[in-house]
Design an enzyme around this catalytic site. Structure first.
Site, PDB file in Angstrom:
ATOM      1  N   SER A  10       0.838  -1.197   0.000  1.00  0.00           N
ATOM      2  CA  SER A  10       0.000   0.000   0.000  1.00  0.00           C
ATOM      3  C   SER A  10       0.871   1.244   0.000  1.00  0.00           C
ATOM      4  O   SER A  10       1.987   1.240   0.517  1.00  0.00           O
ATOM      5  CB  SER A  10      -0.899   0.014   1.246  1.00  0.00           C
ATOM      6  OG  SER A  10      -1.640   1.210   1.301  1.00  0.00           O
ATOM      7  N   HIS A  11       0.335   2.296  -0.555  1.00  0.00           N
ATOM      8  CA  HIS A  11       1.013   3.586  -0.500  1.00  0.00           C
ATOM      9  C   HIS A  11       0.991   4.156   0.910  1.00  0.00           C
ATOM     10  O   HIS A  11       1.788   5.021   1.239  1.00  0.00           O
ATOM     11  CB  HIS A  11       0.351   4.565  -1.466  1.00  0.00           C
ATOM     12  CG  HIS A  11       0.692   4.303  -2.889  1.00  0.00           C
ATOM     13  ND1 HIS A  11       0.222   3.218  -3.588  1.00  0.00           N
ATOM     14  CD2 HIS A  11       1.490   4.990  -3.732  1.00  0.00           C
ATOM     15  CE1 HIS A  11       0.708   3.245  -4.808  1.00  0.00           C
ATOM     16  NE2 HIS A  11       1.480   4.312  -4.925  1.00  0.00           N
ATOM     17  N   SER A  12       0.088   3.658   1.737  1.00  0.00           N
ATOM     18  CA  SER A  12      -0.117   4.192   3.081  1.00  0.00           C
ATOM     19  C   SER A  12       0.157   3.130   4.147  1.00  0.00           C
ATOM     20  O   SER A  12      -0.438   2.055   4.123  1.00  0.00           O
ATOM     21  CB  SER A  12      -1.565   4.680   3.207  1.00  0.00           C
ATOM     22  OG  SER A  12      -1.897   4.924   4.545  1.00  0.00           O
ATOM     23  N   ASP A  68      -2.799  -1.715  -3.435  1.00  0.00           N
ATOM     24  CA  ASP A  68      -3.887  -0.739  -3.400  1.00  0.00           C
ATOM     25  C   ASP A  68      -4.036   0.058  -4.687  1.00  0.00           C
ATOM     26  O   ASP A  68      -5.151   0.342  -5.100  1.00  0.00           O
ATOM     27  CB  ASP A  68      -3.764   0.194  -2.189  1.00  0.00           C
ATOM     28  CG  ASP A  68      -2.503   1.038  -2.163  1.00  0.00           C
ATOM     29  OD1 ASP A  68      -1.636   0.888  -3.053  1.00  0.00           O
ATOM     30  OD2 ASP A  68      -2.366   1.857  -1.235  1.00  0.00           O
ATOM     31  N   SER A  71       0.486   1.884  -9.301  1.00  0.00           N
ATOM     32  CA  SER A  71       1.949   1.973  -9.190  1.00  0.00           C
ATOM     33  C   SER A  71       2.491   0.978  -8.167  1.00  0.00           C
ATOM     34  O   SER A  71       3.636   0.528  -8.286  1.00  0.00           O
ATOM     35  CB  SER A  71       2.399   3.397  -8.876  1.00  0.00           C
ATOM     36  OG  SER A  71       1.835   3.849  -7.669  1.00  0.00           O
TER      37      SER A  71
END
Length: 131
Positions: A10-12, A68, A71
């Site tokens: 995930s980016h987060s 997610d 990218s």
């Protein structure tokens, strides 16, 4: 008995941590690793974190990768090319529902192929990489 491992990409950090927490309310015996955020704490994903998470989650029965955003998938694909291991697979299923279902299936001793079939059945719109 080893179980199929799961990596949440995930980016987060908060999203990945929250999904892991949700799964671990029910399933504790499945290895779940996070590859979230950048090294300096920003939003994003890194090839290094994904690779390290795969290593940690891989107990010998394969690893499913859930992501997610696009990218994150691209970075996962780069890692898969580097590893060239057919027991590490990007699961084309939603990160929350898909990883939860995969963890339940893995905790029951299902194989990677069986888990992917369950995911394919549950999310037929994503059948492009499931069979």
């Amino acid at each position: 008995m080893a179980n199929v491992g799961i990596v949440l990409i995930s980016h987060s950090v908060q999203i990945a941590s929250g999904v892991k927490e949700l799964i671990q309310q029910v399933i504790q015996e499945v290895p779940i690793e996070l590859a979230a955020g950048t090294e300096d704490g920003r939003i994003g994903t890194t090839i290094e974190k994904i690779s390290s998470a795969i290593d940690a989650a891989n107990k010998g029965d394969g690893v499913l990768l859930f992501y997610d955003l696009g990218s994150a998938k691209m970075n996962a694909e780069v890692v898969l090319e580097m590893l060239a291991d057919d027991q590490i697979v990007i699961a084309e299923a939603p990160i929350v529902e898909g990883s939860y279902i995969a963890a339940v299936e893995a905790s029951m001793g299902k194989t990677m192929e069986e888990i992917l079939e369950t995911l394919w059945t549950g999310f037929p719109a994503n059948d492009n990489n499931m069979k």
